[in-house]
Scaffold this motif. Structure first.
Motif, short mmCIF file in Angstrom:
data_model
loop_
_atom_site.label_atom_id
_atom_site.label_comp_id
_atom_site.label_asym_id
_atom_site.label_seq_id
_atom_site.Cartn_x
_atom_site.Cartn_y
_atom_site.Cartn_z
N GLN A 25 22.01 -27.53 -20.50
CA GLN A 25 22.84 -28.46 -19.73
C GLN A 25 24.32 -28.13 -19.91
OE1 GLN A 25 21.56 -32.32 -21.12
NE2 GLN A 25 19.91 -32.45 -19.62
N GLN A 26 24.72 -27.81 -21.13
CA GLN A 26 26.12 -27.44 -21.37
C GLN A 26 26.48 -26.18 -20.58
OE1 GLN A 26 26.59 -26.97 -25.60
NE2 GLN A 26 26.46 -29.18 -26.00
N ARG B 201 14.54 -30.06 -27.44
CA ARG B 201 15.68 -30.93 -27.17
C ARG B 201 17.00 -30.17 -27.31
NH1 ARG B 201 16.19 -36.38 -26.60
NH2 ARG B 201 18.21 -37.26 -27.16
N GLU C 244 19.70 -29.30 -24.28
CA GLU C 244 21.12 -29.66 -24.37
C GLU C 244 22.00 -28.43 -24.15
OE1 GLU C 244 21.70 -31.63 -28.12
OE2 GLU C 244 20.47 -33.34 -27.52
#
Length: 66
Positions: free
Chosen positions: A51-52, A44, A48
């Motif tokens: 994605q950033q 997870r 994240e």
């Protein structure tokens, strides 16, 4: 040691080894569950971060001079 006492000692040790095996199996299951939860949490966090980074990349592509 005479043979009858040897058999008695062997029988006494047998349930202990079964208990130990059950405890080891339980410990292995707990370890596997904990590792699964840790892997899920780690994945997870990595998603994240990816994605950033992707959003930052998209911003840079929209405004290349900045």
């Amino acid at each position: 040691m005479d043979p009858p006492s040897h058999k008695k000692n062997f029988k006494d040790k047998e349930p202990v080894s079964k208990v130990e095996m059950a405890m080891q199996k339980s410990a292995q299951q707990e370890l596997k569950q904990r590792q699964g939860a840790e892997n899920y949490a780690f994945n997870r966090v990595i998603i994240e971060l990816e994605q950033q980074q992707f959003h930052e990349f998209c911003k840079q592509m929209q405004h290349p001079g900045e």
